[in-house]
Design an enzyme around this catalytic site. Structure first.
Site, PDB file in Angstrom:
ATOM      1  N   ASP A 177      17.624  -3.423   5.243  1.00  0.00           N
ATOM      2  CA  ASP A 177      17.215  -2.307   3.908  1.00  0.00           C
ATOM      3  C   ASP A 177      17.303  -0.933   4.355  1.00  0.00           C
ATOM      4  OD1 ASP A 177      16.910  -2.078   1.369  1.00  0.00           O
ATOM      5  OD2 ASP A 177      14.600  -2.324   1.660  1.00  0.00           O
ATOM      6  N   VAL A 193       2.240   3.326  -0.997  1.00  0.00           N
ATOM      7  CA  VAL A 193       1.949   3.848   0.523  1.00  0.00           C
ATOM      8  C   VAL A 193       1.019   5.179   0.252  1.00  0.00           C
ATOM      9  CG1 VAL A 193       2.983   4.984   2.406  1.00  0.00           C
ATOM     10  CG2 VAL A 193       4.070   2.880   1.279  1.00  0.00           C
ATOM     11  N   ALA A 236       6.293   1.122  -4.857  1.00  0.00           N
ATOM     12  CA  ALA A 236       7.233   0.109  -5.223  1.00  0.00           C
ATOM     13  C   ALA A 236       6.677  -1.044  -5.841  1.00  0.00           C
ATOM     14  CB  ALA A 236       8.108  -0.246  -4.217  1.00  0.00           C
ATOM     15  N   SER A 237       7.501  -1.903  -6.419  1.00  0.00           N
ATOM     16  CA  SER A 237       6.951  -3.425  -7.098  1.00  0.00           C
ATOM     17  C   SER A 237       5.929  -4.149  -6.274  1.00  0.00           C
ATOM     18  CB  SER A 237       8.139  -4.104  -7.368  1.00  0.00           C
ATOM     19  OG  SER A 237       8.624  -4.515  -6.254  1.00  0.00           O
ATOM     20  N   ILE A 238       6.003  -4.158  -4.821  1.00  0.00           N
ATOM     21  CA  ILE A 238       5.003  -4.882  -4.101  1.00  0.00           C
ATOM     22  C   ILE A 238       3.838  -4.256  -3.313  1.00  0.00           C
ATOM     23  CG2 ILE A 238       5.007  -6.326  -1.805  1.00  0.00           C
ATOM     24  CD1 ILE A 238       7.454  -7.615  -2.461  1.00  0.00           C
ATOM     25  N   ALA A 239       4.142  -2.788  -3.125  1.00  0.00           N
ATOM     26  CA  ALA A 239       3.420  -2.036  -2.354  1.00  0.00           C
ATOM     27  C   ALA A 239       3.192  -0.502  -2.685  1.00  0.00           C
ATOM     28  CB  ALA A 239       3.459  -2.261  -0.852  1.00  0.00           C
ATOM     29  N   ALA A 248       4.604   6.906  -1.989  1.00  0.00           N
ATOM     30  CA  ALA A 248       5.599   6.066  -2.511  1.00  0.00           C
ATOM     31  C   ALA A 248       5.000   4.890  -3.505  1.00  0.00           C
ATOM     32  CB  ALA A 248       6.479   5.806  -1.556  1.00  0.00           C
TER      33      ALA A 248
END
Length: 438
Positions: free
Chosen positions: A278, A127, A122-125, A120
């Site tokens: 979340d 995986v 996303a904007s911050i991290a 995956a």
């Protein structure tokens, strides 16, 4: 103090480059306005998505904080998605090396294998799956390069551009922007500290142990392979809880799985140091052994037990159409700075008027015709926005993390439409909304 000049130069260049990118995107939006396009909430949302990381997170903050922002912006940012194009493994490998490959070690000394394709992004991290030499399958949550610098730069610039936004969009004027920026900074920078996230996971695991809950599990953190920018956890194998037929491979009753999920989360509101804020479809999993996996503890909230009881009282009063009781519970929820100044009778009357208007306008509330999950979630969100608006007029302010709690209830509402369409969260016998202390 000795200054590391190459690092300082790189940091300065990163800041300058981010300011240039921000100015470029903002300039394009200004050009759209100059050509006659209306500077509305939708345009701001599109601009934020183009600006990336920080602004996507700000958009999500706007969407989940109706007590602070104008309604049209809350609604526009509901669909602000945190999804990004994956970075090449070369960048991720550099972060892993900087954080973990110390004292002469290399990544190959620590990991038997690391998947170069991400699970995956996303904007911050991002995986990645990996395997340790002892055979353990793990996942690596790796913070993207320069994320903290980008956020700090963006949040600094935001103080200035807020004035421009207020000029272009008068409805976005706030009584005081500083507390809002501070709140955004606290929440966003907390997401970049994986040491804090690891502690959130440990708190949740302790809650599971103390409450004797064996139906739910969270990943195990590998402390020796975890830093502020890298979080190494055991890999959980299962399926997402959005497809009933797939879930039936590993459970007999998806509705009972939903009830177990709700009971665990409701209990955590009162018995855990924090609650998971979340739990969307990507962060809940039915494992192949039938247990429920809670994933990604980057966003958590805290709510006093008495505030949660009052919240449930408000929801029950709403179900019972008892608007005076609803008003009393709103005040008991610590929503107001001066409870003695609130006219409870007038508040109850305004709540009743608001609900009658919603039911008159929205046939889905009265027709009995089932709508799809998005429509149901939109209805609930609309109702919450109206409650917030009524409260504001009476000088009522929601607790800091009430918006996170409300957002999570919306997520659960969507799950239930799929897995347990006949279950009522507030009256089903399988769901215990108020946990008893252990």
């Amino acid at each position: 103090m000795k200054i590391h000049r190459p690092h300082l130069l790189k940091h300065t260049l990163n800041v300058a480059n981010r300011v240039r990118q921000t100015a470029s995107v903002a300039g394009l939006s200004a050009f759209r306005v100059a050509k006659g396009e209306k500077p509305d909430a939708q345009m701001l949302k599109e601009t934020f998505e183009q600006l990336g990381t920080t602004y996507i997170k700000i958009g999500q903050f706007v969407a989940s904080t109706p007590s602070l922002f104008p309604r049209e912006y809350v609604e526009a940012f509901q669909d602000c998605l945190d999804q990004t194009t994956p970075l090449s493994y070369q960048y991720i490998e550099q972060v892993l090396s900087d954080e973990l490959a110390i004292n002469g070690q290399s990544l190959s000394d620590l990991f038997a294998h690391i998947e170069t394709e991400p699970l995956a992004s996303a904007s911050i991290a991002q995986v990645h799956a990996a395997r340790l030499y002892n055979g353990d399958e793990v996942v690596l949550k790796v913070q993207k390069p320069d994320v903290e610098t980008i956020m700090q730069t963006d949040l600094g610039v935001l103080h200035g551009v807020t004035k421009i936004i207020e000029l272009l969009m008068p409805s976005m004027r706030f009584a005081s922007i500083a507390p809002i920026i501070d709140e955004i900074r606290l929440r966003m920078l907390a997401e970049t500290d994986f040491i804090a996230e690891a502690q959130n996971i440990r708190d949740f695991q302790q809650f599971l142990a103390v409450s004797g809950n064996t139906k739910v599990i969270a990943p195990t953190v590998y402390d020796e392979l975890t830093t502020k920018r890298v979080l190494t956890m055991s890999r959980l194998n299962g399926v997402s809880m959005i497809n009933e037929s797939v879930m039936r491979q590993y459970c007999d009753d998806p509705a009972q799985v939903m009830a177990d999920t709700l009971n665990t989360w409701f209990a955590s509101l009162m018995l855990c140091n924090s609650f998971h804020a979340d739990l969307h479809a990507g962060n809940l999993m039915l494992l192949t052994d039938g247990r429920i996996g809670f994933l990604d503890f980057g966003i958590v909230g805290k709510l006093k037990a008495e505030s949660w009881r009052a919240c449930m009282g408000m929801m029950q009063a709403l179900q019972d159409n008892d608007y005076q009781a609803m008003a009393h519970n709103m005040i008991d929820m610590e929503m107001t700075h001066g409870r003695s100044q609130v006219d409870v009778a007038a508040l109850g009357q305004d709540l009743e008027k608001m609900m009658r208007t919603i039911m008159a306008e929205d046939k889905a509330f009265t027709s009995g015709v089932p709508s799809n999950s998005k429509e149901q979630a939109d209805e609930l969100n609309k109702m919450m926005l109206e409650i917030v608006a009524v409260g504001k007029r009476h000088g009522i302010h929601f607790p800091r993390d009430f918006a996170l709690l409300t957002k999570q209830l919306l997520y659960f509402d969507r799950f239930m439409r799929t897995l347990a369409p006949d279950m009522d969260m507030f009256s089903d016998q399988r769901v215990a909304m108020i946990a008893q202390p252990v």
